[in-house]
Design an enzyme around this catalytic site. Structure first.
Site, PDB file in Angstrom:
ATOM      1  N   HIS A 252       0.783  -1.181  -0.123  1.00  0.00           N
ATOM      2  CA  HIS A 252       0.056   0.180   0.034  1.00  0.00           C
ATOM      3  C   HIS A 252       0.755   1.157   0.172  1.00  0.00           C
ATOM      4  CE1 HIS A 252      -3.357  -2.849   0.480  1.00  0.00           C
ATOM      5  NE2 HIS A 252      -3.969  -1.854   0.102  1.00  0.00           N
TER       6      HIS A 252
ATOM      7  N   GLU B  99     -11.926 -10.267  -5.394  1.00  0.00           N
ATOM      8  CA  GLU B  99     -10.354 -10.359  -5.268  1.00  0.00           C
ATOM      9  C   GLU B  99     -10.285 -11.398  -4.456  1.00  0.00           C
ATOM     10  OE1 GLU B  99      -9.497  -6.654  -2.857  1.00  0.00           O
ATOM     11  OE2 GLU B  99     -11.466  -6.953  -1.759  1.00  0.00           O
TER      12      GLU B  99
ATOM     13  N   ASP C   7      -5.135  -8.370  -5.018  1.00  0.00           N
ATOM     14  CA  ASP C   7      -5.350  -9.292  -4.323  1.00  0.00           C
ATOM     15  C   ASP C   7      -5.537 -10.602  -5.078  1.00  0.00           C
ATOM     16  OD1 ASP C   7      -4.936  -8.887  -1.429  1.00  0.00           O
ATOM     17  OD2 ASP C   7      -6.642  -7.227  -1.844  1.00  0.00           O
TER      18      ASP C   7
ATOM     19  N   CYS D 121     -10.069  -2.155 -10.686  1.00  0.00           N
ATOM     20  CA  CYS D 121      -9.459  -1.219 -10.060  1.00  0.00           C
ATOM     21  C   CYS D 121      -8.088  -1.643  -9.201  1.00  0.00           C
ATOM     22  CB  CYS D 121     -10.415  -0.826  -8.869  1.00  0.00           C
ATOM     23  SG  CYS D 121     -10.918  -1.883  -7.665  1.00  0.00           S
TER      24      CYS D 121
HETATM   25  C1  PEP Z   1      -7.135  -4.957  -5.028  1.00  0.00           C
HETATM   26  O1  PEP Z   1      -7.186  -5.873  -4.275  1.00  0.00           O
HETATM   27  O2  PEP Z   1      -6.899  -4.715  -6.190  1.00  0.00           O
HETATM   28  C2  PEP Z   1      -7.584  -3.761  -4.545  1.00  0.00           C
HETATM   29  C3  PEP Z   1      -7.915  -2.795  -5.376  1.00  0.00           C
HETATM   30  O3  PEP Z   1      -7.639  -3.531  -2.942  1.00  0.00           O
HETATM   31  P1  PEP Z   1      -6.185  -3.055  -2.088  1.00  0.00           P
HETATM   32  O4  PEP Z   1      -5.088  -2.840  -3.071  1.00  0.00           O
HETATM   33  O5  PEP Z   1      -6.769  -2.097  -1.203  1.00  0.00           O
HETATM   34  O6  PEP Z   1      -6.226  -4.578  -1.470  1.00  0.00           O
HETATM   35 MG    MG Z   2      -7.728  -5.715  -2.568  1.00  0.00          MG
END
Ligand code: PEP
Ligand code: MG
Length: 586
Positions: A198, A439, A463, A510
């Site tokens: 992140h 995911e 994920d 996304c």
């Molecule tokens: C993902 O898993 O692609 C997502 C958009 O959520 P995060 O990266 O916050 O887990």
């Molecule tokens: Mg995710």
């Protein structure tokens, strides 16, 4: 000439995870449990220093009691007894008295006094054969670390920088990131991490250069050292020479010129040359990003990661949340903002919400599991979201669902909250779009079932790559195995897109894969018509789409779905991308 100019240049090579170049001094964030220095204090500051420590003890008490309650609810009182022992250590009178006495007499900061005293107790128990006493050692260590973290957290809660800085750290957790004074941060250089952590995602969102895997860099640099951080080549340059700075300046001028050219059409729609429209949306983490997002050309916010706001103030009221969400909705009007409900857990740790550290956090209490388990938190968030939806277009989606039951349970709570608000006199819109993130492999495999419960599906590929491949997205040792073009991942994506089409619900992507221009031909070919990316990438992705031909991409995707090797698939998609928009690959 200042002192820095006379020092020699030194270069470290890491892995680039967010592009751009920054030139500034560094701020080195040391490990949480570094032994605190014996900093002398003035007699008149003793009470203030002790009050800071008492506050840290109090927050630790609340934290331990919260964890204890969760353990009691889930596993019964005997498992929770351990926390009783932790509370006794925390409140041990002889320790409290001894610390106060030493601080008053020796005039040394409480951090060092408390830490050293606790270490003395630990040393007395360390290595003893008796398992009971060994356990006590671990208890003291646990409590000490909690208190030290809060003491440190208090000191660093809003580290204020007078001048812009580049952050150097071992790793940067989401909660570290939210506490930084982001208006002064120009980049991140980390010892560990990956493109999908992140910290990297946030760097891209904020358009800051970031480089990871700079091993031992925290020991090599000191706060105040001048560096140049190159997020394109993955370089960190200490004491950059005038020649290096000149080279980078000219490179920057060229890349600014290319970027300016791309930006001219950013507000135009992204339509392939045979008429297929792709909505290009932006991902957001912070309210302060909204102006940049609005200006990026994004048609809507496809993913608002609400957990970052939560981490800024875990006890924030419903009113505060509603106000923040409303700001985001108003900033994007008439476009929609899709808020993802809290995705606490994994690397986004909030000890108040998710309890004690888990052995396997990415497979543990995360996302919708936490929200359904902590309905007080969830209801507060849902009510705030519904209130924001009265001021513009707000969509709501649930993270980490593994099947229909969670979606139904979350929707039931949402309906209850809407009824409550209406009974309180609010006219909640009845056309709020509700979605589920896909995911987890089980969600992709049952996307047809989930699609019948929602208005849209959103592929969280960050994920959806790590789970089917059993590759921790943060673990640099297995980073080579984290393959977005693995046939298994592509099949899960294809399955989800097909399920969406059959149920007539939108499917968005996304995850970070959506912003990879090498993969745009493949994603368009698979039939994705909604991509949500970091705001800084919107103009690039729109440009790429305009250069593509949907029919050609479809043929490419069909061929790719017959292929078996992830690198070969990547090369095939990249070849078409490079042929259609070579200007984006310079
Ligand atoms: C993902 O898993 O692609 C997502 C958009 O959520 P995060 O990266 O916050 O887990
Ligand atoms: Mg995710």
């Amino acid at each position: 000439m200042n002192e820095a100019d006379t020092r020699t240049e030194q270069i470290w090579q890491g892995t680039a995870v967010s592009s751009g170049v920054a030139h500034a001094v560094v701020h080195v964030m040391k490990d949480h449990f570094d032994e605190p220095d014996e900093v002398p204090i003035l007699a008149e500051d003793v009470e203030k220093d002790l009050a800071r420590w008492h506050a840290a003890l109090e927050v630790t008490r609340v934290e331990i009691e919260a964890v204890q309650k969760i353990m009691e609810d889930e596993q019964g009182s005997s498992e929770a007894d351990i926390f009783e022992a932790h509370l006794l250590i925390l409140h041990d009178n002889s320790i409290l008295k001894q610390v106060e006495k030493t601080v008053r007499e020796k005039l040394i900061c409480v951090d060092a006094v408390y830490y050293r005293l606790m270490c003395k107790h630990m040393d007395a128990l360390r290595g003893l054969a008796d398992s009971y006493l060994r356990e006590r050692f671990l208890d003291i260590k646990d409590v000490t670390h909690r208190v030290m973290r809060h003491l440190r957290g208090e000191m660093l809660q809003h580290p204020m920088f007078d001048d812009p800085v580049i952050i150097i750290a071992h790793d940067l957790t989401p909660s570290d990131t939210v506490q930084l004074d982001r208006s002064k941060v120009l980049g991140f250089a980390l010892e560990t991490g990956s493109a999908n952590s992140h910290a990297a995602i946030i760097a891209r969102s904020l358009a800051l250069p970031a480089v990871v895997r700079l091993h031992n860099i925290c020991d090599e640099l000191h706060s105040g050292d001048p560096v140049l951080l190159d997020g394109d080549e993955g370089l960190l340059i200490l004491n950059p020479s005038p020649a290096t700075l000149a080279k980078y300046r000219s490179r920057e001028e060229q890349s600014d010129a290319r970027e300016d050219a791309l930006q001219i059409t950013r507000h135009e729609p992204a339509i392939t040359n045979d008429g297929f429209k792709v909505d290009v949306c932006a991902n957001a983490e912070f309210i302060e990003e909204m102006d940049a997002i609005r200006d990026s050309g994004a048609e809507q916010v496809g993913l608002f990661r609400t957990e970052f706001l939560h981490l800024e103030d875990p006890d924030g009221s419903e009113d505060w949340l509603a106000e923040c969400y409303t700001k985001a909705v108003k900033a994007m009007a008439p476009g929609e903002v899709i808020f993802r409900t809290l995705d606490i857990g994994g690397d986004k740790v909030d000890p108040h919400a998710s309890g004690d550290p888990e052995p396997n956090p990415f497979l543990g209490w995360r996302g919708i599991r936490v929200s359904l388990g902590r309905q007080d938190l969830f209801r507060k968030q849902l009510r705030a979201l519904l209130r924001a939806a009265c001021h513009g277009r707000a969509g709501i989606m649930f993270p980490m669902v593994c099947g229909v039951e969670e979606v139904r349970a979350a929707r039931a709570l949402l309906d209850q909250c809407a009824s409550e608000l209406m009974a309180e006199g609010l006219s909640v819109p009845d056309d709020i779009q509700i979605g589920a993130m896909i995911e987890i492999p089980s969600a992709a495999l049952s996307a047809d079932l989930i699609a019948s419960e929602v208005d849209f599906l959103s592929l969280g590929t960050n994920d959806l790559i790590q789970y089917p491949l059993a590759v921790d997205r943060l673990n640099e040792r297995v980073a080579d195995l984290y393959q977005p073009t693995h046939p298994a991942v592509l099949r899960l994506i294809q399955m989800t897109v097909d399920a969406g089409k059959r149920a007539d619900v939108r499917v968005c992507i996304c995850g970070e894969m959506a912003a990879d221009i090498e993969l745009t031909p493949l994603l368009v070919g698979l039939g994705l018509s909604e991509l949500s990316v970091a705001a800084s990438q919107v103009a690039r992705i729109k440009h790429a789409i305009r250069k593509l031909n949907k029919a050609e991409c479809k043929v490419l995707a069909e061929e790719i779905m017959q292929m078996s090797s992830a690198p070969e698939i990547l090369a095939k998609s990249r070849a078409l991308a490079e042929a259609q928009y070579p200007e984006l690959f310079v």
